[in-house]
Design a protein around this motif. Structure first.
Motif, PDB file in Angstrom:
ATOM      1  N   LYS A  42       0.853  -1.192   0.000  1.00 56.99           N
ATOM      2  CA  LYS A  42       0.000   0.000   0.000  1.00 56.99           C
ATOM      3  C   LYS A  42       0.891   1.245   0.000  1.00 56.99           C
ATOM      4  O   LYS A  42       1.813   1.360   0.797  1.00 56.99           O
ATOM      5  CB  LYS A  42      -0.888  -0.016   1.235  1.00 56.99           C
ATOM      6  CG  LYS A  42      -1.807   1.172   1.358  1.00 56.99           C
ATOM      7  CD  LYS A  42      -2.632   1.054   2.622  1.00 56.99           C
ATOM      8  CE  LYS A  42      -3.595   2.184   2.768  1.00 56.99           C
ATOM      9  NZ  LYS A  42      -2.974   3.406   3.238  1.00 56.99           N
ATOM     10  N   ASP A  43       0.615   2.155  -0.912  1.00 56.47           N
ATOM     11  CA  ASP A  43       1.339   3.423  -1.067  1.00 56.47           C
ATOM     12  C   ASP A  43       2.815   3.254  -1.439  1.00 56.47           C
ATOM     13  O   ASP A  43       3.590   4.189  -1.293  1.00 56.47           O
ATOM     14  CB  ASP A  43       1.218   4.283   0.205  1.00 56.47           C
ATOM     15  CG  ASP A  43      -0.221   4.655   0.524  1.00 56.47           C
ATOM     16  OD1 ASP A  43      -1.013   4.830  -0.429  1.00 56.47           O
ATOM     17  OD2 ASP A  43      -0.560   4.761   1.707  1.00 56.47           O
ATOM     18  N   ALA A  44       3.205   2.080  -1.935  1.00 58.66           N
ATOM     19  CA  ALA A  44       4.595   1.848  -2.335  1.00 58.66           C
ATOM     20  C   ALA A  44       4.930   2.627  -3.606  1.00 58.66           C
ATOM     21  O   ALA A  44       4.060   2.918  -4.430  1.00 58.66           O
ATOM     22  CB  ALA A  44       4.831   0.352  -2.577  1.00 58.66           C
ATOM     23  N   ALA A  45       6.189   2.947  -3.743  1.00 55.34           N
ATOM     24  CA  ALA A  45       6.723   3.507  -4.986  1.00 55.34           C
ATOM     25  C   ALA A  45       7.718   2.481  -5.503  1.00 55.34           C
ATOM     26  O   ALA A  45       8.695   2.165  -4.828  1.00 55.34           O
ATOM     27  CB  ALA A  45       7.407   4.845  -4.727  1.00 55.34           C
ATOM     28  N   VAL A  46       7.426   1.902  -6.656  1.00 52.35           N
ATOM     29  CA  VAL A  46       8.266   0.841  -7.213  1.00 52.35           C
ATOM     30  C   VAL A  46       9.016   1.355  -8.430  1.00 52.35           C
ATOM     31  O   VAL A  46       8.539   2.241  -9.142  1.00 52.35           O
ATOM     32  CB  VAL A  46       7.440  -0.419  -7.555  1.00 52.35           C
ATOM     33  CG1 VAL A  46       6.800  -0.991  -6.296  1.00 52.35           C
ATOM     34  CG2 VAL A  46       6.369  -0.127  -8.590  1.00 52.35           C
ATOM     35  N   GLN A  47      10.210   0.815  -8.670  1.00 46.42           N
ATOM     36  CA  GLN A  47      11.057   1.269  -9.777  1.00 46.42           C
ATOM     37  C   GLN A  47      10.614   0.714 -11.119  1.00 46.42           C
ATOM     38  O   GLN A  47      10.902   1.297 -12.152  1.00 46.42           O
ATOM     39  CB  GLN A  47      12.499   0.901  -9.503  1.00 46.42           C
ATOM     40  CG  GLN A  47      13.072   1.671  -8.335  1.00 46.42           C
ATOM     41  CD  GLN A  47      14.554   1.357  -8.124  1.00 46.42           C
ATOM     42  OE1 GLN A  47      15.203   0.775  -8.969  1.00 46.42           O
ATOM     43  NE2 GLN A  47      15.073   1.773  -6.992  1.00 46.42           N
ATOM     44  N   ALA A  48       9.950  -0.434 -11.100  1.00 44.18           N
ATOM     45  CA  ALA A  48       9.490  -1.055 -12.339  1.00 44.18           C
ATOM     46  C   ALA A  48       8.072  -1.574 -12.133  1.00 44.18           C
ATOM     47  O   ALA A  48       7.677  -1.898 -11.006  1.00 44.18           O
ATOM     48  CB  ALA A  48      10.414  -2.208 -12.720  1.00 44.18           C
ATOM     49  N   ALA A  49       7.341  -1.655 -13.210  1.00 45.41           N
ATOM     50  CA  ALA A  49       5.974  -2.167 -13.132  1.00 45.41           C
ATOM     51  C   ALA A  49       5.994  -3.596 -12.595  1.00 45.41           C
ATOM     52  O   ALA A  49       6.829  -4.403 -13.008  1.00 45.41           O
ATOM     53  CB  ALA A  49       5.328  -2.133 -14.507  1.00 45.41           C
ATOM     54  N   PRO A  50       5.095  -3.909 -11.671  1.00 43.03           N
ATOM     55  CA  PRO A  50       5.071  -5.283 -11.130  1.00 43.03           C
ATOM     56  C   PRO A  50       4.602  -6.279 -12.189  1.00 43.03           C
ATOM     57  O   PRO A  50       3.792  -5.943 -13.052  1.00 43.03           O
ATOM     58  CB  PRO A  50       4.069  -5.188  -9.981  1.00 43.03           C
ATOM     59  CG  PRO A  50       3.218  -4.007 -10.290  1.00 43.03           C
ATOM     60  CD  PRO A  50       4.080  -3.058 -11.070  1.00 43.03           C
ATOM     61  N   LYS A  51       5.132  -7.479 -12.122  1.00 41.32           N
ATOM     62  CA  LYS A  51       4.725  -8.555 -13.026  1.00 41.32           C
ATOM     63  C   LYS A  51       3.455  -9.238 -12.533  1.00 41.32           C
ATOM     64  O   LYS A  51       2.770  -9.907 -13.295  1.00 41.32           O
ATOM     65  CB  LYS A  51       5.842  -9.605 -13.162  1.00 41.32           C
ATOM     66  CG  LYS A  51       7.133  -9.027 -13.689  1.00 41.32           C
ATOM     67  CD  LYS A  51       7.001  -8.656 -15.131  1.00 41.32           C
ATOM     68  CE  LYS A  51       8.344  -8.165 -15.662  1.00 41.32           C
ATOM     69  NZ  LYS A  51       8.201  -7.319 -16.813  1.00 41.32           N
ATOM     70  N   GLU A  52       3.172  -9.078 -11.222  1.00 41.90           N
ATOM     71  CA  GLU A  52       1.962  -9.645 -10.647  1.00 41.90           C
ATOM     72  C   GLU A  52       1.572  -8.848  -9.406  1.00 41.90           C
ATOM     73  O   GLU A  52       2.398  -8.146  -8.826  1.00 41.90           O
ATOM     74  CB  GLU A  52       2.136 -11.121 -10.286  1.00 41.90           C
ATOM     75  CG  GLU A  52       3.071 -11.378  -9.132  1.00 41.90           C
ATOM     76  CD  GLU A  52       3.164 -12.854  -8.746  1.00 41.90           C
ATOM     77  OE1 GLU A  52       2.573 -13.723  -9.412  1.00 41.90           O
ATOM     78  OE2 GLU A  52       3.840 -13.132  -7.751  1.00 41.90           O
ATOM     79  N   ILE A  53       0.316  -8.988  -9.023  1.00 48.09           N
ATOM     80  CA  ILE A  53      -0.194  -8.399  -7.791  1.00 48.09           C
ATOM     81  C   ILE A  53      -0.460  -9.572  -6.856  1.00 48.09           C
ATOM     82  O   ILE A  53      -1.143 -10.535  -7.223  1.00 48.09           O
ATOM     83  CB  ILE A  53      -1.508  -7.614  -8.033  1.00 48.09           C
ATOM     84  CG1 ILE A  53      -1.329  -6.545  -9.113  1.00 48.09           C
ATOM     85  CG2 ILE A  53      -2.025  -7.039  -6.720  1.00 48.09           C
ATOM     86  CD1 ILE A  53      -0.368  -5.431  -8.777  1.00 48.09           C
ATOM     87  N   ARG A  54       0.111  -9.511  -5.643  1.00 46.48           N
ATOM     88  CA  ARG A  54      -0.060 -10.575  -4.650  1.00 46.48           C
ATOM     89  C   ARG A  54      -0.776 -10.004  -3.433  1.00 46.48           C
ATOM     90  O   ARG A  54      -0.409  -8.945  -2.944  1.00 46.48           O
ATOM     91  CB  ARG A  54       1.286 -11.153  -4.225  1.00 46.48           C
ATOM     92  CG  ARG A  54       2.026 -11.846  -5.343  1.00 46.48           C
ATOM     93  CD  ARG A  54       3.406 -12.315  -4.925  1.00 46.48           C
ATOM     94  NE  ARG A  54       3.367 -13.458  -4.046  1.00 46.48           N
ATOM     95  CZ  ARG A  54       3.319 -14.728  -4.449  1.00 46.48           C
ATOM     96  NH1 ARG A  54       3.295 -14.996  -5.723  1.00 46.48           N
ATOM     97  NH2 ARG A  54       3.302 -15.709  -3.584  1.00 46.48           N
ATOM     98  N   LEU A  55      -1.771 -10.730  -2.955  1.00 51.56           N
ATOM     99  CA  LEU A  55      -2.518 -10.336  -1.767  1.00 51.56           C
ATOM    100  C   LEU A  55      -2.462 -11.456  -0.741  1.00 51.56           C
ATOM    101  O   LEU A  55      -2.770 -12.612  -1.064  1.00 51.56           O
ATOM    102  CB  LEU A  55      -3.986 -10.056  -2.117  1.00 51.56           C
ATOM    103  CG  LEU A  55      -4.242  -9.035  -3.227  1.00 51.56           C
ATOM    104  CD1 LEU A  55      -5.736  -8.963  -3.529  1.00 51.56           C
ATOM    105  CD2 LEU A  55      -3.694  -7.674  -2.839  1.00 51.56           C
ATOM    106  N   THR A  56      -2.063 -11.117   0.472  1.00 52.37           N
ATOM    107  CA  THR A  56      -1.997 -12.101   1.554  1.00 52.37           C
ATOM    108  C   THR A  56      -3.047 -11.726   2.599  1.00 52.37           C
ATOM    109  O   THR A  56      -3.119 -10.571   3.022  1.00 52.37           O
ATOM    110  CB  THR A  56      -0.592 -12.135   2.183  1.00 52.37           C
ATOM    111  OG1 THR A  56       0.347 -12.480   1.159  1.00 52.37           O
ATOM    112  CG2 THR A  56      -0.516 -13.159   3.315  1.00 52.37           C
ATOM    113  N   PHE A  57      -3.830 -12.705   3.005  1.00 55.32           N
ATOM    114  CA  PHE A  57      -4.935 -12.486   3.933  1.00 55.32           C
ATOM    115  C   PHE A  57      -4.665 -13.159   5.277  1.00 55.32           C
ATOM    116  O   PHE A  57      -3.750 -13.954   5.413  1.00 55.32           O
ATOM    117  CB  PHE A  57      -6.240 -13.019   3.321  1.00 55.32           C
ATOM    118  CG  PHE A  57      -6.630 -12.257   2.083  1.00 55.32           C
ATOM    119  CD1 PHE A  57      -7.382 -11.094   2.179  1.00 55.32           C
ATOM    120  CD2 PHE A  57      -6.236 -12.683   0.832  1.00 55.32           C
ATOM    121  CE1 PHE A  57      -7.726 -10.370   1.051  1.00 55.32           C
ATOM    122  CE2 PHE A  57      -6.577 -11.967  -0.307  1.00 55.32           C
ATOM    123  CZ  PHE A  57      -7.320 -10.814  -0.194  1.00 55.32           C
ATOM    124  N   THR A  58      -5.492 -12.848   6.253  1.00 50.03           N
ATOM    125  CA  THR A  58      -5.358 -13.414   7.595  1.00 50.03           C
ATOM    126  C   THR A  58      -5.948 -14.814   7.679  1.00 50.03           C
ATOM    127  O   THR A  58      -5.707 -15.524   8.648  1.00 50.03           O
ATOM    128  CB  THR A  58      -6.052 -12.517   8.632  1.00 50.03           C
ATOM    129  OG1 THR A  58      -7.431 -12.355   8.243  1.00 50.03           O
ATOM    130  CG2 THR A  58      -5.372 -11.166   8.728  1.00 50.03           C
TER     131      THR A  58
END
Length: 151
Positions: A42-58
């Protein structure tokens, strides 16, 4: 005295409520899942476009009921692939297929737990070639922030 009140309640046909009063009603809240972390964070600034979005839940999300969408700050959709399970049973991921030039993006997600309770949320991140902030998984700023629970 309490036994008489319980028997009177049972006589009136409220057996489930009487039983709950006797043994106590467990809260369902601890069984609902919530977003724990994401990559990018959340609110990260990344140097390159991510290849995937990962979501980890409780708790373990139901993959078949999960959806991950990415859009630019202007609302233009970025193509993503199908949400899939990962080696970690608490994490789902969707590949990013479309181009992501520098700029701000919003990830909108939806999932449900085994109980069928649907939750959804969104968070932003920025693709910036000059960024020094890592895209590694970070916990959400506040537990439950940006989440909606559907009943």
């Amino acid at each position: 005295m309490q036994e008489i009140a319980v028997l009177e309640t049972l006589r009136r046909g409220a057996a489930p409520l009487a039983l709950a009063a006797i043994i106590g009603w467990p809260s369902a809240a601890p069984f609902h899942l919530a977003l724990k972390s994401s990559t990018p964070g959340k609110d990260a600034a990344v140097q390159a476009a991510p290849k995937e979005i990962r979501l980890t839940f409780t708790a373990k999300p139901e993959v078949a009921l999960s959806d991950i969408r990415v859009s630019s700050a202007a609302g233009k959709a970025v193509e993503t692939g199908k949400v899939a399970a990962t080696a970690d049973s608490l994490t789902v991921a969707a590949p990013v297929v479309g181009p992501m030039p520098e700029g701000a993006y919003v990830v909108s997600w939806r999932t449900a737990g085994k109980d069928g309770h649907v939750i959804r949320g969104k968070f932003g991140f920025t693709v910036s070639a000059g960024s020094a902030v890592s895209a590694s998984a970070r916990p959400c700023a506040t537990a439950g922030e940006g989440e909606e629970h559907a009943h």
